[in-house]
Write an enzyme that holds these catalytic residues in place. Structure first.
Site, short mmCIF file in Angstrom:
data_model
loop_
_atom_site.label_atom_id
_atom_site.label_comp_id
_atom_site.label_asym_id
_atom_site.label_seq_id
_atom_site.Cartn_x
_atom_site.Cartn_y
_atom_site.Cartn_z
N THR B 18 2.64 3.35 -7.73
CA THR B 18 1.96 2.91 -6.51
C THR B 18 2.60 3.54 -5.29
O THR B 18 3.80 3.80 -5.28
CB THR B 18 1.97 1.37 -6.37
OG1 THR B 18 1.19 1.02 -5.21
CG2 THR B 18 3.39 0.83 -6.15
N LYS B 23 2.36 -3.80 -2.35
CA LYS B 23 2.21 -4.05 -3.79
C LYS B 23 3.56 -3.99 -4.49
O LYS B 23 3.87 -4.83 -5.34
CB LYS B 23 1.30 -2.98 -4.42
CG LYS B 23 -0.17 -3.21 -4.24
CD LYS B 23 -0.95 -2.25 -5.12
CE LYS B 23 -2.43 -2.31 -4.79
NZ LYS B 23 -3.22 -1.41 -5.65
N GLU B 47 -7.95 8.62 -8.33
CA GLU B 47 -8.79 7.44 -8.56
C GLU B 47 -10.25 7.87 -8.59
O GLU B 47 -10.69 8.63 -7.73
CB GLU B 47 -8.61 6.42 -7.44
CG GLU B 47 -7.29 5.69 -7.48
CD GLU B 47 -7.24 4.61 -6.40
OE1 GLU B 47 -6.94 3.46 -6.74
OE2 GLU B 47 -7.53 4.92 -5.23
N ASP B 78 -5.23 -1.62 -9.58
CA ASP B 78 -6.24 -1.44 -8.56
C ASP B 78 -6.74 -2.83 -8.20
O ASP B 78 -6.95 -3.66 -9.08
CB ASP B 78 -7.39 -0.55 -9.04
CG ASP B 78 -8.14 0.06 -7.86
OD1 ASP B 78 -7.48 0.48 -6.89
OD2 ASP B 78 -9.38 0.11 -7.88
N ALA B 79 -6.89 -3.08 -6.89
CA ALA B 79 -7.31 -4.41 -6.47
C ALA B 79 -8.36 -4.28 -5.39
O ALA B 79 -8.49 -3.24 -4.74
CB ALA B 79 -6.11 -5.19 -5.94
N GLY B 155 -2.92 -5.76 3.71
CA GLY B 155 -4.35 -5.59 3.48
C GLY B 155 -5.18 -6.67 4.15
O GLY B 155 -4.97 -7.01 5.31
#
Lengths: 203, 203
Positions: B18, B23, B47, B78-79, B155
């Site tokens: 990442t 994260k 991605e 992945d979120a 985020g």
């Protein structure tokens, strides 16, 4: 296209990889205006996440070619609407944003925003018989209207007014839109390059 | 991880791919709470565009493994935040939308919208020593607040209030957020699976 299939006077055939009927219609019309046949080819589609349309289109083309036996020359197009006040949003994710927020959502984001500048960009990745890929781009500058207008085109066309016109893309005929659009520019660049290349070194 | 590196009593090490510091911090804290070391591994990141987080994470993991010699077990996460009234927007493109529209843009889209329901989803793709990939997911339901609140998290955390709480994710400690979050759920599932798997068949 198999070598030898194209004789003197026989039009060049280009294969387009797309699931978008609006794009297909525009490419066919663009082809007609230049004496080129455009036909749809079927191949698995994989798009990467990137802010560069050229990277998205080029990698889609390479992967499509790697994954299946598509005829060539073939091309993949990626296009997007880049709104300055929204830092380029929706950009490469225009089709996802159209499906979720829609034209209305983008108009809502632009409520009270004075800077309406935006551009459409098209990136076409052309796959040649030898597997190599060449990318062509086209841009058209314009502005985001205050409301949606017109029934033609597709995508965000009803809210995009190209510079020098008082009509949105959706209020134009396909023919007029193609003459000035990002897609038209990129397509004409590709055909012009192909014609020179076929004369000099392509089979 | 090289075989034999993990003896009795030595904690399991998981490598996370990442570039997101938020994260990384959460995963390290999650690891600590479970007696697992989480370290960052460096690998090229690619991605795909997809509405399925699980596909994005799984293919990223496969490509990272194919492109470089990363230690294992490693994982990619992945979120995304899925807002019901916006048909799932921003979903898989949450980080791009954060960078362009920001929290303010999403609040503007939600102005006057009564249905505030949303969920965060996390998909973790775990790459095992033999190159196989296993996916774990976690979801937390909640709602979009009327304004941004809190300084923690990252985020869209300041506008997401998980079900059963009157705080946003950004108003919670990392520890509390991890206990209820989509990411925490997916991570705990992974660790639980790994512990069983290592006992029975992994080297």
């Amino acid at each position: 296209m198999r070598s030898g299939e194209r004789g003197e006077g026989k039009p060049l055939t280009l294969w387009v990889l797309t699931g978008n009927e609006g794009k297909l219609r525009e490419f066919k019309s663009l082809g007609e205006s230049l004496g080129v046949r455009v036909e749809r080819a079927i191949a698995p589609k994989l798009e990467i996440q990137s802010e560069e349309l050229t990277s998205i289109a080029a990698l889609s083309a390479v992967l499509a070619k790697a994954a299946s036996s598509i005829p060539t020359p073939a091309f993949v197009e990626d296009a997007g609407l880049f709104i300055r006040a929204l830092k380029g949003f929706p950009g490469p994710y225009s089709s996802y944003v159209l499906k979720t927020l829609g034209v209305k959502g983008v108009l809502k984001l632009m409520e009270g925003v004075e800077d309406r500048a935006a551009y459409f960009k098209s990136a076409i990745a052309l796959i040649l018989p030898d597997g190599s890929v060449k990318v062509f781009t086209g841009i058209v500058n314009g502005s985001i209207t205050l409301e949606a207008r017109g029934e033609g085109g597709f995508g965000f066309d009803p809210i995009f007014m190209p510079e020098g016109f008082s009509m949105t893309f959706a209020e134009m005929s396909t023919d007029l839109k193609n003459r000035i659009s990002h897609r038209g520019k990129a397509f004409r660049e590709m055909v012009s390059w192909l014609r020179t290349a076929f004369k000099t070194r392509l089979p």
